[in-house]
Motif scaffolding. Structure first.
Motif, PDB file in Angstrom:
ATOM      1  N   GLY A  23     -11.861 -17.961   4.552  1.00  0.00           N
ATOM      2  CA  GLY A  23     -10.161 -18.390   5.284  1.00  0.00           C
ATOM      3  C   GLY A  23      -9.842 -16.518   6.525  1.00  0.00           C
ATOM      4  N   LEU A  24     -10.539 -15.816   5.942  1.00  0.00           N
ATOM      5  CA  LEU A  24     -10.443 -14.546   5.947  1.00  0.00           C
ATOM      6  C   LEU A  24     -11.074 -13.938   7.863  1.00  0.00           C
ATOM      7  N   PRO A  25     -10.395 -12.793   8.580  1.00  0.00           N
ATOM      8  CA  PRO A  25     -11.367 -11.902   9.216  1.00  0.00           C
ATOM      9  C   PRO A  25     -12.337 -11.714   7.849  1.00  0.00           C
ATOM     10  N   ALA A  26     -13.401 -11.591   8.578  1.00  0.00           N
ATOM     11  CA  ALA A  26     -14.086 -10.465   7.942  1.00  0.00           C
ATOM     12  C   ALA A  26     -14.294  -9.658   7.764  1.00  0.00           C
ATOM     13  N   TYR A  27     -13.553  -8.496   8.595  1.00  0.00           N
ATOM     14  CA  TYR A  27     -13.553  -7.155   7.971  1.00  0.00           C
ATOM     15  C   TYR A  27     -12.632  -7.298   6.801  1.00  0.00           C
ATOM     16  N   ALA A  28     -11.493  -8.202   6.573  1.00  0.00           N
ATOM     17  CA  ALA A  28     -11.146  -8.256   5.022  1.00  0.00           C
ATOM     18  C   ALA A  28     -11.297  -8.019   4.408  1.00  0.00           C
ATOM     19  N   ALA A  29     -12.233  -9.503   4.180  1.00  0.00           N
ATOM     20  CA  ALA A  29     -13.139 -10.138   3.598  1.00  0.00           C
ATOM     21  C   ALA A  29     -14.066  -8.470   3.057  1.00  0.00           C
ATOM     22  N   SER A  30     -14.158  -7.825   3.948  1.00  0.00           N
ATOM     23  CA  SER A  30     -15.325  -7.088   3.180  1.00  0.00           C
ATOM     24  C   SER A  30     -14.774  -5.261   2.414  1.00  0.00           C
ATOM     25  N   GLU A  31     -13.441  -4.991   2.800  1.00  0.00           N
ATOM     26  CA  GLU A  31     -13.129  -4.544   2.683  1.00  0.00           C
ATOM     27  C   GLU A  31     -12.310  -4.122   1.539  1.00  0.00           C
ATOM     28  N   VAL A  58     -11.250  -7.446  -4.936  1.00  0.00           N
ATOM     29  CA  VAL A  58     -10.249  -5.620  -5.351  1.00  0.00           C
ATOM     30  C   VAL A  58     -10.759  -4.358  -6.077  1.00  0.00           C
ATOM     31  N   ARG A  59     -10.307  -3.369  -6.561  1.00  0.00           N
ATOM     32  CA  ARG A  59     -10.478  -2.908  -7.523  1.00  0.00           C
ATOM     33  C   ARG A  59      -8.692  -1.843  -8.090  1.00  0.00           C
ATOM     34  N   VAL A  60      -9.057  -2.621  -9.332  1.00  0.00           N
ATOM     35  CA  VAL A  60      -7.632  -1.878  -9.740  1.00  0.00           C
ATOM     36  C   VAL A  60      -8.217  -0.600 -11.042  1.00  0.00           C
ATOM     37  N   THR A  61      -6.641   0.270 -10.253  1.00  0.00           N
ATOM     38  CA  THR A  61      -6.518   1.438 -11.710  1.00  0.00           C
ATOM     39  C   THR A  61      -5.040   1.564 -11.985  1.00  0.00           C
ATOM     40  N   GLU A  62      -5.447   1.797 -13.565  1.00  0.00           N
ATOM     41  CA  GLU A  62      -4.177   1.929 -13.776  1.00  0.00           C
ATOM     42  C   GLU A  62      -4.010   3.003 -14.166  1.00  0.00           C
ATOM     43  N   MET A  63      -1.993   3.259 -14.139  1.00  0.00           N
ATOM     44  CA  MET A  63      -1.487   4.755 -13.652  1.00  0.00           C
ATOM     45  C   MET A  63      -0.647   4.528 -14.588  1.00  0.00           C
ATOM     46  N   GLU A  64       0.198   6.216 -15.432  1.00  0.00           N
ATOM     47  CA  GLU A  64       1.392   5.592 -15.743  1.00  0.00           C
ATOM     48  C   GLU A  64       2.540   5.648 -15.181  1.00  0.00           C
ATOM     49  N   ASP A  65       2.586   6.075 -13.889  1.00  0.00           N
ATOM     50  CA  ASP A  65       3.052   7.399 -13.382  1.00  0.00           C
ATOM     51  C   ASP A  65       2.901   6.900 -12.077  1.00  0.00           C
ATOM     52  N   LEU A  66       3.267   5.925 -11.277  1.00  0.00           N
ATOM     53  CA  LEU A  66       3.440   5.791 -10.110  1.00  0.00           C
ATOM     54  C   LEU A  66       4.147   6.365  -9.351  1.00  0.00           C
ATOM     55  N   GLU A  67       5.097   6.889  -9.638  1.00  0.00           N
ATOM     56  CA  GLU A  67       6.253   7.432  -8.711  1.00  0.00           C
ATOM     57  C   GLU A  67       5.474   8.537  -7.120  1.00  0.00           C
ATOM     58  N   PRO A  68       4.762   9.610  -8.098  1.00  0.00           N
ATOM     59  CA  PRO A  68       4.452  10.728  -7.397  1.00  0.00           C
ATOM     60  C   PRO A  68       3.165  10.212  -6.511  1.00  0.00           C
ATOM     61  N   PHE A  69       2.543   8.840  -7.062  1.00  0.00           N
ATOM     62  CA  PHE A  69       1.585   8.399  -5.847  1.00  0.00           C
ATOM     63  C   PHE A  69       1.784   7.673  -4.459  1.00  0.00           C
ATOM     64  N   LYS A  70       2.905   7.051  -5.123  1.00  0.00           N
ATOM     65  CA  LYS A  70       3.971   6.552  -3.711  1.00  0.00           C
ATOM     66  C   LYS A  70       4.643   7.422  -2.483  1.00  0.00           C
ATOM     67  N   ALA A  71       5.163   8.472  -3.402  1.00  0.00           N
ATOM     68  CA  ALA A  71       5.868   9.893  -2.361  1.00  0.00           C
ATOM     69  C   ALA A  71       4.768   9.948  -1.478  1.00  0.00           C
ATOM     70  N   ARG A  72       3.072  10.864  -2.317  1.00  0.00           N
ATOM     71  CA  ARG A  72       1.757  11.198  -1.244  1.00  0.00           C
ATOM     72  C   ARG A  72       1.645   9.614  -0.296  1.00  0.00           C
ATOM     73  N   HIS A  73       2.078   8.719  -0.863  1.00  0.00           N
ATOM     74  CA  HIS A  73       1.740   7.525   0.224  1.00  0.00           C
ATOM     75  C   HIS A  73       2.529   7.154   1.142  1.00  0.00           C
ATOM     76  N   GLY A  74       3.955   7.866   1.364  1.00  0.00           N
ATOM     77  CA  GLY A  74       4.962   7.791   2.148  1.00  0.00           C
ATOM     78  C   GLY A  74       6.108   6.608   1.678  1.00  0.00           C
ATOM     79  N   VAL A  75       5.806   6.128   0.701  1.00  0.00           N
ATOM     80  CA  VAL A  75       6.300   5.058  -0.140  1.00  0.00           C
ATOM     81  C   VAL A  75       7.925   5.334  -0.517  1.00  0.00           C
ATOM     82  N   SER A  76       8.740   5.079   0.499  1.00  0.00           N
ATOM     83  CA  SER A  76      10.244   5.251   0.504  1.00  0.00           C
ATOM     84  C   SER A  76      11.101   5.026  -0.691  1.00  0.00           C
TER      85      SER A  76
END
Length: 151
Positions: A23-31, A58-76
Motif C-alpha cells: 500500500g506504499l508508493p513503490a519507491y518507499a517500499a524499495s528504500e 528496515v535496518r537497525v544500528t544500535e548505539m550507546e550515545d545518539l546525541e552526536p548522531f542527532k546533532a550531525r543530522h540537524g535534529v535540534s
C-alpha cells in the motif's frame, strides 16, 4: 519508442508488486529505513515493528550515545526523541507514523525531515491501551519547522 528489457520489466514488476502488497508508493517500499537506537529501548523496537508491518525495509544500528548522531543530522534539542532514522535523504526523528514517512517520500518537500518530539502515548511504538496523547508530526529544516500532520 522505449525498448523494454528483461531487467526493466522485472524491476517495474517488483515496484508494482511492492505497491500492491504494502500500500506504499513503490519507491518507499524499495528504500531502506536505517534506524539508529540505543540497545535498551523497547519503544524503539516497537516503532521498527510498526514500520516493517507497513512495508518498509528496515535496518537497525544500535548505539550507546545518539546525541552526536542527532546533532550531525540537524535534529535540534526541541525535536529530539528516542531514536533517529534515515531514508531517501531525510531524517525521521521519533515515533513518526509510517503513513507520514510514505507521504514525505511521495511529496519530497525541501526539508531535513520529520519529527515527533518526545514520546507521546498512542504514537506508533508508544501504544498503551486506549490512552492517547494528541501530538504533531513536524516537518523541519534549515528554514524552520511547520506542522506536517496532527493526531
Amino acid at each position: 519508442m522505449t525498448r523494454i528489457t528483461r531487467r526493466s520489466f522485472v524491476l517495474s514488476s517488483f515496484a508494482a508488486a511492492a505497491l500492491v502488497v504494502t500500500g506504499l508508493p513503490a519507491y518507499a517500499a524499495s528504500e531502506t529505513l536505517e534506524v539508529y537506537k540505543t540497545p535498551w529501548c523497547g519503544c524503539c523496537t516497537a516503532w521498527v515493528d510498526h514500520m516493517r508491518e507497513a512495508g518498509f525495509d528496515v535496518r537497525v544500528t544500535e548505539m550507546e550515545d545518539l546525541e552526536p548522531f542527532k546533532a550531525r543530522h540537524g535534529v535540534s534539542a526541541e525535536l529530539t526523541s528516542c531514536h533517529t532514522a534515515l531514508i531517501g535523504g531525510y531524517v525521521i526523528e521519533g515515533h513518526v507514523p509510517a503513513s507520514d514517512v510514505a507521504r514525505l517520500l511521495e511529496e519530497r518537500p525541501e526539508a531535513t525531515g520529520l519529527a515527533v518530539p518526545g514520546m507521546p502515548v498512542g504514537s506508533p511504538g508508544m501504544e498503551m491501551g486506549d490512552e492517547r496523547d494528541s501530538y504533531e508530526v513536524v516537518l523541519f529544516g534549515p528554514a524552520g519547522s511547520e506542522t506536517f500532520s496532527r493526531y
